[in-house]
Scaffold this active site. Structure first.
Site, PDB file in Angstrom:
ATOM      1  N   ASP A 461       6.514 -11.346 -20.948  1.00 23.99           N
ATOM      2  CA  ASP A 461       5.146 -10.985 -21.676  1.00 23.99           C
ATOM      3  C   ASP A 461       4.320 -11.448 -22.214  1.00 23.99           C
ATOM      4  OD1 ASP A 461       7.420 -10.020 -23.151  1.00 23.99           O
ATOM      5  OD2 ASP A 461       6.616  -8.300 -24.206  1.00 23.99           O
ATOM      6  N   ARG A 465       5.879 -12.189 -30.690  1.00 21.27           N
ATOM      7  CA  ARG A 465       6.047 -11.412 -31.313  1.00 21.27           C
ATOM      8  C   ARG A 465       7.332 -10.561 -31.025  1.00 21.27           C
ATOM      9  NH1 ARG A 465       2.494  -7.000 -28.004  1.00 21.27           N
ATOM     10  NH2 ARG A 465       4.269  -6.019 -26.402  1.00 21.27           N
ATOM     11  N   ASP A 466       7.867  -9.743 -31.277  1.00 18.78           N
ATOM     12  CA  ASP A 466       9.881  -9.731 -31.539  1.00 18.78           C
ATOM     13  C   ASP A 466       9.942  -9.215 -30.116  1.00 18.78           C
ATOM     14  OD1 ASP A 466       8.542  -7.166 -31.724  1.00 18.78           O
ATOM     15  OD2 ASP A 466      10.087  -6.827 -33.326  1.00 18.78           O
ATOM     16  N   GLU A 467       9.279  -9.881 -28.791  1.00 17.73           N
ATOM     17  CA  GLU A 467      10.013  -9.456 -27.380  1.00 17.73           C
ATOM     18  C   GLU A 467      10.386 -10.260 -26.761  1.00 17.73           C
ATOM     19  OE1 GLU A 467       7.334  -5.909 -24.714  1.00 17.73           O
ATOM     20  OE2 GLU A 467       6.572  -6.243 -26.774  1.00 17.73           O
ATOM     21  N   ASP A 474       5.242  -7.561 -15.196  1.00 11.46           N
ATOM     22  CA  ASP A 474       4.537  -8.794 -15.671  1.00 11.46           C
ATOM     23  C   ASP A 474       4.768  -9.254 -13.731  1.00 11.46           C
ATOM     24  OD1 ASP A 474       5.657  -6.408 -17.969  1.00 11.46           O
ATOM     25  OD2 ASP A 474       3.966  -8.306 -19.216  1.00 11.46           O
ATOM     26  N   TRP A 537       8.100  -2.317 -11.441  1.00 16.62           N
ATOM     27  CA  TRP A 537       8.527  -3.416 -12.122  1.00 16.62           C
ATOM     28  C   TRP A 537       9.719  -3.476 -11.251  1.00 16.62           C
ATOM     29  CZ3 TRP A 537       4.267  -1.184 -14.553  1.00 16.62           C
ATOM     30  CH2 TRP A 537       4.454  -1.673 -16.062  1.00 16.62           C
ATOM     31  N   GLU A 747      -2.845  -8.783 -24.523  1.00 17.45           N
ATOM     32  CA  GLU A 747      -2.587  -7.600 -23.650  1.00 17.45           C
ATOM     33  C   GLU A 747      -3.783  -6.503 -23.481  1.00 17.45           C
ATOM     34  OE1 GLU A 747       1.114  -5.241 -25.000  1.00 17.45           O
ATOM     35  OE2 GLU A 747       0.530  -6.477 -26.156  1.00 17.45           O
ATOM     36  N   HIS A 768      -1.175 -12.576 -23.337  1.00 19.52           N
ATOM     37  CA  HIS A 768       0.174 -11.677 -22.140  1.00 19.52           C
ATOM     38  C   HIS A 768      -1.051 -11.618 -21.043  1.00 19.52           C
ATOM     39  CE1 HIS A 768       2.757  -8.315 -23.488  1.00 19.52           C
ATOM     40  NE2 HIS A 768       2.096  -8.100 -23.034  1.00 19.52           N
TER      41      HIS A 768
END
Length: 889
Positions: A461, A465-467, A474, A537, A747, A768
Site C-alpha cells: 500500500d 510507514r509501519d505497514e 489496492d 479486496w 493516499e 500510495h
C-alpha cells in the site's frame, strides 16, 4: 542491421529476458521486427540443448506451421537439476523468409528430488531475533578442480540474505528471498558459480531478520514466522564424469555475529564497523568466535523456485539539493519519492557515527516531518571503525522517502558522496505517454513512480510507514494500469500464488497477502470482526487474473487461479442474503470525500458496493469458465450472475433510477461493471455528470469509484466530461497534487493542503498508488490502445483515441508480446486530426475514432470510413469530425 531484414529482436522465457531456478520448461515468447507491411508469422522452430553451440540437441520442434509467437509451450522435457539449458528460436514470415536464430538460456533448480541441505540457524538462544544479523559459512576443498564441469548454488533464508562465494557476491537481486507466504511458498534462488570455483573455497551467507522474523505490520507484531533468521544452502559440484559432490548446509557450518547489530524492515539498521572481521569470508581463518550452527525443524516441501523477477537495485539518484532547515538540520532532497536506500562514502575516526533518517515531506515550516511514519523509524546508523574510510550501503532494509536527514556525531566526519539507490522488483517498462499538457505528463510520471515505490516484491500500500503490506484491494484497483506501465505478468503471477496459499478454507480472501492478520487480531477492536473478503479486496483473485489475461493473452493464469476464484465466489454466495453481500468489515468506497465527518468509509452504502462487486466478479468468472472450456462452470456462474444482477437492479437502481444512492460511486460502478440495461445507462451517466457539476466539477470518490470514473463517463457519451475531470487542477483532483509538488500519488487528495498544512499524520502516506489507477485511461482512451477480449494479448487490438480540443496532441506506446504499439495524434484544425500509428509484426489493429470518420491513410483517400483494419507497419491517418461531433464543438 539492414532496414529490410527480418529478425527476432527479443526472446523471453516465461515472459522474462533473464530467468533462473526453473523446474520445468519455460513458455517462449519472441518479438520480431520486419520492415514489411502486413507481415505475419506462418511458422516457427525451437531447439533445446545443454550446450551453447547447440551441437547436441535434446529437443527440436522442427518447423511448426503456426502464427503463435507468444506464450508458446514446448514439448515435454524432463529437466535435470542444477543444469544450464540453452533455447533458440527462429520463425518464417508470410513471404517464407526465415529469421536468424535467437538464443537464450536458463538454469534449473532442484528438480523432483529432495533437498540434502538442512535448515540451520544460530545456536544462541538468548540472542535477540531482530537486533543481530549473522554470518554463516562453510569452507571446503575441491581436489579434482580440473575435472569440474559445473558448480551450482541453491539457497534461501528465513529472513533476508546475501550470498558470497570466494569473495564474490553471487545470486542476483537484493532483499532476497523477498516476502511470501513462507509456510507454503518459501522461494529459493539458484546461480551458476562455476567461474568462481577454486581448490579452496568458502561460501558465506549474511542473513538478517527481514519480513520473516522482524517487526511486521502496524499492530506491533514480531517473529510472525520464526524468532531467528536462518538459511538453507546446497552447492552442487558436477564433474565431467557425471559424478556429483554436494556441499549442504548442516550443523558443521559455522556462524558468528555480523557488524549489522540491528536490522529491521521498518526501523532500518545499525552497522558497527568496529565489529568487522577479516575472516567472515576467508577460506581458512575461523577463530574462536565462530560457533556451530543448529539444525532446526523446517518443512522443505514449502521450498519453491523463484522463477519470477526479483528485487534489484534499479538506478541511482543524485541529490537535487542539500539544505538547512529552520531548525538547522541537514537534509538531502533527492527530488523524488522512492523506495530504496541512501548510500554514503564516509571518513572519520573510530567510534564516530552518522545517522540517516528518511522521510517524505517537509512540514509547512520547512522542517523534517516524520510523524506520518507512525512507529517506523526509517533510520540507518553507521559507526566508523579503524579503517577511517567506508562506503556504506544498508543490507537488510529499505526505506520510502524523498528526503534524508543526515546527522553526524562529530564535525570531523567527512561525507564526500551521497546518492539514493532505487529498489523494486525488476520489470521491463512497457508504457510511455506524453501530451501537450505538462501537468498531465507529470501525473503520468507520478503514477509510474508510485508503482515503482510499491512493487517491492509484493504490491504494498505504501513503502514508508509501519505497514507496507500486500493490500489486495489496492492491487486489484491498480492492476490494469500496472500492466500498461510495466510487464507485470511475472510480478502478479508470483503474488497470486501467495493469495491462493493464504485463501481461507471457506474461500475468503485476506485483506493483506501475505496474510499477517488472520489469527493474530482476535482481540483487536476493529479487525477482530474480520480479516478477509471485503468487496473490491477479495475480488482481486478474480479481477487481477482477468486483467492479466486481457493484457498478456495467456490462459494459464486463468487456469491456475480458477479454483480459487470459484471458492471465493461460492463463499460470497453463501454469505450473501438474497444475493446482497455485506458481511464482516466492508471498506466500501474507502477514503471517499463524501464520507461522514471523521470517517474513512465513503458515502456509498457497503451493501451497494458489496453486491456490485459480487455481480461483476461472478460475470467475469462465467466468462473465464467459458474461455477455459468449463461448460458446467460457465452455466452455473452465468445463472448466478443473472440472479445477482436482477437483485442489484431491483434493490439499488429501480426502473427509473429512483433507488440509486446519491453518490458518484453508486453511478460509476453499475456503468463500468455493465450491470444495468442499455436504457438505464444514459440515466446513470447523466446523473453522474450532474453530481460532478454539483461538486463544482470535482470528483469526491474513494478507492472503488475513482479508478473507473473516467471510463464510466467516456464509455457512456461524456468523453469531454472525463477530460474535464482529469485536467481539473483545483482540489480535489489528480493535477492539484501535481501543482503542489507531488512526485508520486498520495493516499489522500489533501495530504498537503493548499496552504502547506499537512493533514492528520495517523494515515497520510505520500506514496500510495491506488488513485493512480486512472493511468490506464491515459493509454486506453487518450492514446486509444485497447485489448480486445476475443483476441486477448494484443495479437489483434483496437486503436481508438478519444480526441479532444483540451489537448493539442498526445503520443505514446505500449510494448506487447508482439512488439511496440505506437499511437499519436495532433490537431490540424478545428475539425481535423492527424493520427500516426505503428502496428507490430504478426498483429493487426482495428482503428476507429468515435465522432470522426477516417478520410485518408498515408495520403490515399478511403471515402470516409468509420473503421479500418491494418496489418503491421507504420501509418499516417487523417480523420475528420462527423456532423454530430462538429455540432458539439
Amino acid at each position: 542491421m539492414k532496414e529490410d531484414k527480418l529478425y527476432i529482436d527479443k526472446l523471453y522465457l516465461n515472459n522474462q529476458l533473464e530467468t533462473n531456478c526453473l523446474e520445468s520448461m519455460p513458455k517462449l515468447t519472441w518479438k520480431v521486427r520486419s520492415a514489411s507491411r502486413n507481415d505475419v508469422q506462418v511458422a516457427y522452430q525451437y531447439q533445446v540443448s545443454t550446450t551453447s553451440c547447440f551441437k547436441k540437441l535434446i529437443l527440436d520442434s522442427g518447423r511448426v506451421e503456426s502464427d503463435c509467437s507468444a506464450n508458446v509451450k514446448t514439448d515435454a522435457l524432463v529437466l535435470k537439476s542444477s543444469t544450464s539449458y540453452f533455447v533458440r528460436v527462429r520463425c518464417w514470415n508470410s513471404q517464407n523468409r526465415v529469421t536468424d536464430w535467437k538464443a537464450s538460456n536458463f538454469l534449473t533448480g532442484i528438480v523432483n528430488e529432495p533437498w540434502i541441505a538442512r535448515y540451520i540457524t544460530c545456536g544462541d538462544d538468548d540472542t535477540p531475533y531482530e537486533q543481530q544479523a549473522f554470518y554463516i559459512k562453510k569452507c571446503f576443498n575441491i581436489e579434482r578442480i580440473h575435472q569440474v564441469k559445473s558448480v551450482t548454488v541453491h539457497a534461501t533464508a528465513g529472513g533476508i540474505y546475501q550470498a558470497y562465494f570466494n569473495d564474490t557476491e553471487v545470486i542476483d537481486g537484493v532483499l532476497k528471498p523477498g516476502f511470501t507466504s513462507y509456510n507454503e511458498n518459501h522461494l529459493y534462488q539458484s546461480a551458476d558459480i562455476t567461474e568462481q570455483i577454486k581448490e579452496q573455497n568458502v561460501i558465506t551467507m549474511h542473513v538478517g531478520a527481514g519480513w520473516y522474523c522482524g517487526r511486521l505490520g502496524w499492530l506491533g507484531d514480531s517473529a510472525l514466522y520464526a524468532e531467528k533468521p536462518g538459511i538453507i544452502c546446497q552447492v552442487v559440484v558436477r564433474y565431467e564424469s557425471g559424478e556429483e559432490e554436494v556441499i549442504a548446509s548442516n550443523d558443521t557450518w559455522l556462524y558468528k555475529a555480523s557488524p549489522v547489530v540491528f536490522s529491521s524492515i521498518y526501523d532500518g539498521e545499525i552497522y558497527d564497523a568496529r565489529k568487522e572481521s577479516l575472516d567472515w569470508n576467508h577460506k581458512s581463518l575461523c577463530k574462536h568466535d565462530w560457533k556451530h550452527c543448529q539444525v532446526v525443524p523446517f518443512d522443505s516441501r514449502a521450498l519453491k523456485p523463484q522463477t519470477g523477477a526479483s528485487i534489484k537495485a534499479i538506478e541511482t539518484l543524485k541529490p537535487k539539493s542539500i539544505l538547512k532547515t529552520p531548525k538547522q538540520e541537514t537534509v538531502v532532497d533527492f527530488g523524488q519519492n522512492i523506495s530504496g536506500v541512501v548510500e554514503l562514502k564516509i571518513s572519520g575516526n573510530e567510534g564516530e557515527k552518522v545517522t540517516i533518517e528518511h522521510f517524505e515531506v517537509l512540514d509547512q515550516d520547512g522542517n523534517v516531518h516524520t510523524e506520518n511514519l507512525r512507529t517506523a523509524a526509517q533510520k540507518n546508523t553507521f559507526i566508523l571503525g579503524a579503517n577511517k574510510q567506508y562506503r556504506y550501503v544498508p543490507h537488510f532494509t529499505f526505506q520510502g522517502f524523498r528526503y534524508a536527514k543526515i546527522t553526524k556525531s562529530c564535525d570531523d566526519i567527512v561525507i564526500d558522496h551521497i546518492e539514493a539507490t532505487v529498489l523494486h522488483t525488476a520489470m521491463e517498462q512497457t508504457g510511455n505517454f506524453e501530451c501537450s499538457n505538462s501537468l498531465l505528463n507529470k501525473l503520468h510520471e507520478n503514477i509510474r513512480w508510485g508503482m515503482r515505490g510499491n512493487f517491492v516484491d509484493i504490491p504494498t500500500d505504501c513503502p514508508q510507514r509501519d505497514e507496507r503490506l500486500g493490500w489486495t484491494g489496492d492491487a486489484q484497483i491498480f492492476s490494469k494500469t500496472a500492466c500498461y506501465l510495466y510487464d507485470s505478468k511475472s510480478f502478479f503471477s508470483k503474488w497470486l500464488v501467495d493469495v491462493r496459499c493464504d485463501q481461507l478454507p471457506e474461500g475468503g480472501i485476506p485483506f493483506v497477502v501475505p496474510d499477517t492478520l488472520t489469527g493474530r487480531v482476535d482481540d483487536h477492536h476493529f479487525f477482530k470482526k474480520s480479516t478477509h473478503s471485503a468487496a473490491g479486496w477479495g475480488d482481486a483473485i478474480v479481477i487481477i487474473p482477468w486483467h492479466m489475461y486481457l493484457m498478456y493473452g495467456d490462459t494459464d493464469v486463468l487456469r491456475e487461479n480458477y479454483q480459487s476464484m470459484c471458492d471465493y465466489i461460492y463463499f460470497v454466495e453463501n454469505q450473501s442474503v438474497d444475493y446482497v453481500f455485506d458481511i464482516g468489515i466492508q471498506f466500501g468506497d474507502w477514503l471517499a470525500l463524501d464520507a461522514e465527518k471523521g470517517s474513512f468509509f465513503g458515502g456509498t452504502p457497503t451493501r451497494f458496493t458489496g453486491t456490485a462487486y459480487f455481480a461483476y466478479s461472478t460475470k467475469l468468472l462465467a466468462q473465464i469458465a467459458g474461455i477455459l472450456g468449463y461448460e458446467k462452470g460457465e452455466a452455473y456462474f452465468s445463472q448466478l450472475y443473472s440472479k445477482i444482477q436482477e437483485k442489484f437492479v431491483s434493490e439499488f437502481i429501480g426502473e427509473f433510477g429512483e433507488r440509486v444512492p446519491k453518490t458518484q460511486t453508486s453511478h460509476i460502478l453499475p456503468l463500468y461493471f455493465d450491470l444495468v440495461s442499455a436504457e438505464q445507462k444514459p440515466m446513470l451517466a447523466s446523473g453522474l455528470v450532474s453530481l460532478i457539476e454539483k461538486n463544482d466539477g470535482h470528483l469526491n470518490t474513494g478507492f472503488l469509484g475513482t479508478p473507473h470514473i473516467c471510463d464510466a463517463l467516456s464509455d457512456n457519451g461524456y468523453p469531454e466530461a472525463a477530460y474535464s475531470l482529469l485536467l481539473k487542477d483545483s482540489y480535489p483532483s489528480w493535477l492539484h497534487q501535481v501543482k503542489l509538488g507531488a512526485t508520486t500519488i498520495w493516499e489522500h487528495w489533501d495530504g498537503i493542503q493548499s496552504d502547506g498544512v499537512l493533514r492528520d499524520p495517523g494515515m497520510n502516506s505520500f506514496n500510495h498508488y491506488a488513485y493512480g489507477a486512472v493511468g490506464q485511461w491515459l493509454y486506453s482512451n487518450i492514446l486509444g490502445i485497447k485489448p480486445i477480449e476475443s483476441t486477448a494479448g494484443f495479437q489483434t487490438f483496437c486503436i481508438s483515441p478519444r480526441l479532444t480540443k483540451k489537448l493539442n496532441n498526445a503520443s505514446g506506446s505500449y510494448s506487447t508480446a508482439y512488439g511496440d504499439i505506437k499511437s499519436s495524434w495532433k490537431k490540424q484544425d478545428a475539425h481535423n486530426y492527424l493520427l500516426e500509428i505503428e502496428v507490430p509484426f504478426n498483429s493487426s489493429a482495428i482503428v476507429k475514432v468515435e465522432g470522426y470518420t477516417i478520410t485518408t491513410v498515408d495520403g490515399e483517400t478511403i471515402n470516409d470510413r468509420a473503421e479500418i483494419r491494418l496489418g503491421s507497419g507504420h501509418y499516417k491517418i487523417e480523420v475528420m469530425a462527423t456532423a454530430k461531433e462538429v455540432a458539439c464543438i
